[in-house]
Design an enzyme around this catalytic site. Structure first.
Site, PDB file in Angstrom:
ATOM      1  N   GLN A   1     -85.036  47.168  40.973  1.00  0.00           N
ATOM      2  CA  GLN A   1     -84.801  48.617  41.002  1.00  0.00           C
ATOM      3  C   GLN A   1     -85.991  49.407  40.436  1.00  0.00           C
ATOM      4  O   GLN A   1     -86.021  50.622  40.540  1.00  0.00           O
ATOM      5  CB  GLN A   1     -83.547  48.969  40.181  1.00  0.00           C
ATOM      6  CG  GLN A   1     -82.252  48.459  40.788  1.00  0.00           C
ATOM      7  CD  GLN A   1     -81.850  49.198  42.057  1.00  0.00           C
ATOM      8  OE1 GLN A   1     -82.290  50.325  42.321  1.00  0.00           O
ATOM      9  NE2 GLN A   1     -81.007  48.578  42.865  1.00  0.00           N
TER      10      GLN A   1
ATOM     11  N   GLY B   1     -85.048  40.129  46.828  1.00  0.00           N
ATOM     12  CA  GLY B   1     -84.753  40.053  45.407  1.00  0.00           C
ATOM     13  C   GLY B   1     -83.890  38.852  45.039  1.00  0.00           C
ATOM     14  O   GLY B   1     -84.126  38.195  44.019  1.00  0.00           O
ATOM     15  N   THR B   2     -82.898  38.557  45.849  1.00  0.00           N
ATOM     16  CA  THR B   2     -81.980  37.451  45.538  1.00  0.00           C
ATOM     17  C   THR B   2     -82.746  36.132  45.472  1.00  0.00           C
ATOM     18  O   THR B   2     -82.576  35.341  44.540  1.00  0.00           O
ATOM     19  CB  THR B   2     -80.861  37.382  46.599  1.00  0.00           C
ATOM     20  OG1 THR B   2     -80.170  38.632  46.596  1.00  0.00           O
ATOM     21  CG2 THR B   2     -79.893  36.258  46.307  1.00  0.00           C
TER      22      THR B   2
ATOM     23  N   CYS C   1     -73.527  45.325  46.379  1.00  0.00           N
ATOM     24  CA  CYS C   1     -72.928  44.013  46.575  1.00  0.00           C
ATOM     25  C   CYS C   1     -71.538  43.975  45.974  1.00  0.00           C
ATOM     26  O   CYS C   1     -70.793  43.037  46.165  1.00  0.00           O
ATOM     27  CB  CYS C   1     -73.804  42.941  45.926  1.00  0.00           C
ATOM     28  SG  CYS C   1     -75.533  43.298  46.097  1.00  0.00           S
TER      29      CYS C   1
ATOM     30  N   ALA D   1     -88.506  44.512  48.940  1.00  0.00           N
ATOM     31  CA  ALA D   1     -89.129  45.603  49.709  1.00  0.00           C
ATOM     32  C   ALA D   1     -88.166  46.721  50.096  1.00  0.00           C
ATOM     33  O   ALA D   1     -88.537  47.896  50.089  1.00  0.00           O
ATOM     34  CB  ALA D   1     -89.788  45.030  50.966  1.00  0.00           C
TER      35      ALA D   1
HETATM   36  N1  PLP Z   1     -81.460  42.632  41.764  1.00  0.00           N
HETATM   37  C1  PLP Z   1     -81.089  43.912  41.678  1.00  0.00           C
HETATM   38  C2  PLP Z   1     -81.201  44.634  40.359  1.00  0.00           C
HETATM   39  C3  PLP Z   1     -80.608  44.593  42.802  1.00  0.00           C
HETATM   40  O1  PLP Z   1     -80.231  45.875  42.711  1.00  0.00           O
HETATM   41  C4  PLP Z   1     -80.520  43.878  44.038  1.00  0.00           C
HETATM   42  C5  PLP Z   1     -79.951  44.538  45.237  1.00  0.00           C
HETATM   43  O2  PLP Z   1     -79.014  45.315  45.176  1.00  0.00           O
HETATM   44  C6  PLP Z   1     -80.950  42.540  44.079  1.00  0.00           C
HETATM   45  C7  PLP Z   1     -81.420  41.953  42.922  1.00  0.00           C
HETATM   46  C8  PLP Z   1     -80.921  41.756  45.341  1.00  0.00           C
HETATM   47  O3  PLP Z   1     -82.022  42.092  46.156  1.00  0.00           O
HETATM   48  P1  PLP Z   1     -82.030  41.754  47.735  1.00  0.00           P
HETATM   49  O4  PLP Z   1     -81.070  42.711  48.369  1.00  0.00           O
HETATM   50  O5  PLP Z   1     -83.426  41.979  48.175  1.00  0.00           O
HETATM   51  O6  PLP Z   1     -81.626  40.327  47.863  1.00  0.00           O
END
Ligand code: PLP
Length: 375
Positions: free
Chosen positions: A179, A72-73, A324, A200
């Site tokens: 989410q 996601g990041t 986080c 994922a």
């Molecule tokens: N965006 C949202 C809304 C999230 O809840 C998260 C993870 O907590 C992320 C992005 C980041 O995703 P990833 O952990 O796959 O980098």
């Protein structure tokens, strides 16, 4: 040590065993590099194609609109920075004040490079409405980015309406659907979004893999320069096993979406009715349109972190805010954005139930809370 009760499914989820089994061959015997032309690489190459098709069909996209990422990041960073740098005339971004840091931080990076960003405040119920967006969007806005569902309070945003407002004003629309994907219906063409991020490990797939949907015809800067992987836009040897696992997990979740939602919603109602039957004082944050199973509960005068640690001692995993954020003792930016009183905000915990939870889990959580509050 007591039995583990995992109620932090918004932080990460338990891996789908079928996804794990599907990954195994690509971590052992089928290790060929998918970019090589010889027969030994055919299986990994085909597996990537199949995974792209499966994922595309789960979100209503075409396979060539799905770009694999490390999660996601990365998807959020790519969407935000990758579209900004291609726009010579328009430089402004509009996003919300309660986005995940994976959106807020790339926006701050853009600001440091001279690209203005406006941060919309949600309503007290936790929604960015079309009316709110209309106040912030200008003819200089090239990108509007609003999360699909908030990771701390679970509120689901009116993405289709927001997207329409963005387009009427000549802006692209991105949504961080980390989410949402695999938990509620998501159809990119029905919504009209230009980009959508997913991860994922939030839908029972492996960690460190995700995807970015990029609408066909939309130009974005490559995320990384190097090899020709991901249609030349995201260089680097593909994480074949991870991608295969992600596709299986998403398909399984999407196939069982209604059943899972019904099941998790039942657990959620049970927890709420049990809580209601005590005299523990609390409020539930966020309006009615929320992710199933996610409860943001504020206990006035209490300390959310202390509640987390007390539950941890009995083997129960919950969170004080987003994963986080859990090292941060300050009130989370999400709770600040909905103008929650400090007294409530400091006593807030997030319980996120998932399909692996049971009624016994919910009862154990209630019992543990009752011990803390001696209700
Ligand atoms: N965006 C949202 C809304 C999230 O809840 C998260 C993870 O907590 C992320 C992005 C980041 O995703 P990833 O952990 O796959 O980098």
């Amino acid at each position: 040590m007591s039995r583990l009760i995992y109620a932090d499914n918004a932080a990460t989820t338990q891996m789908d065993i079928a996804a794990f089994e599907a990954m195994k061959p690509f971590l052992t015997n089928e290790y060929g590099n998918a970019s090589q032309p010889y027969a030994f690489s055919r299986k990994p190459k085909k597996a990537l194609q199949d995974a792209r098709e499966t994922i595309a069909s789960c979100i209503g996209a075409a396979p060539e609109e799905v770009f694999f990422t490390s999660g996601g990041t990365e998807s959020d960073n790519w969407a935000i920075k990758g579209s900004a740098l291609l726009n010579a005339h328009k430089r402004a971004t509009v996003t919300s004040a309660f986005e995940h840091h994976a959106v807020l931080q790339p926006c701050h990076a853009l600001e440091r490079s001279g690209y203005p960003v406006a941060y919309m405040w949600p309503s007290r119920e936790g929604y960015i409405t079309a009316e709110i967006l209309k106040e912030y969007i200008t003819s200089q806005t090239y990108l509007t980015s609003v999360m699909f569902a908030n990771n701390e309070i679970g509120t689901i945003q009116p993405i289709k309406e927001l997207c329409a407002v963005a387009h009427e004003n000549g802006s692209l629309f991105h949504t961080d659907a980390v989410q949402a994907v695999g938990h509620i219906p998501v159809d990119v063409h029905d919504l009209g979004v230009d980009m959508l991020s997913a991860s994922a490990h939030k839908f029972n797939g492996p960690k460190g893999v995700g995807f970015l949907y990029i609408r066909s015809g939309l130009k974005v800067m490559p995320y990384s320069d190097g090899g020709a992987q991901e249609f030349g836009l995201r260089a680097g040897t593909e994480n074949v096993a991870g991608i295969v696992g992600m596709a299986v997990a998403l398909k399984n979740n999407c196939d069982a979406l209604e059943d899972n939602t019904r099941y998790v919603a039942r657990l959620e109602s049970r927890l709420v009715s049990l809580l209601e039957s005590t005299d523990i004082k609390y409020v539930r944050n966020g309006g009615a349109n929320r992710l199933p199973g996610l409860l943001s509960l504020s206990f006035p005068g209490a300390d959310g972190e202390a509640i987390l640690h007390r539950l941890d001692l009995t083997g129960i995993c919950i969170s004080t805010g987003s994963a986080c954020n859990s090292k941060n003792t300050e009130v989370s930016h999400v709770l600040q954005s909905i103008r929650l009183d400090d007294d409530y905000a400091k006593g807030t915990v997030r319980i996120s139930l998932g399909k692996s939870n049971t009624e016994e889990d919910v009862e154990a959580i209630l019992k543990a809370l009752m011990k803390i509050f001696r209700a």
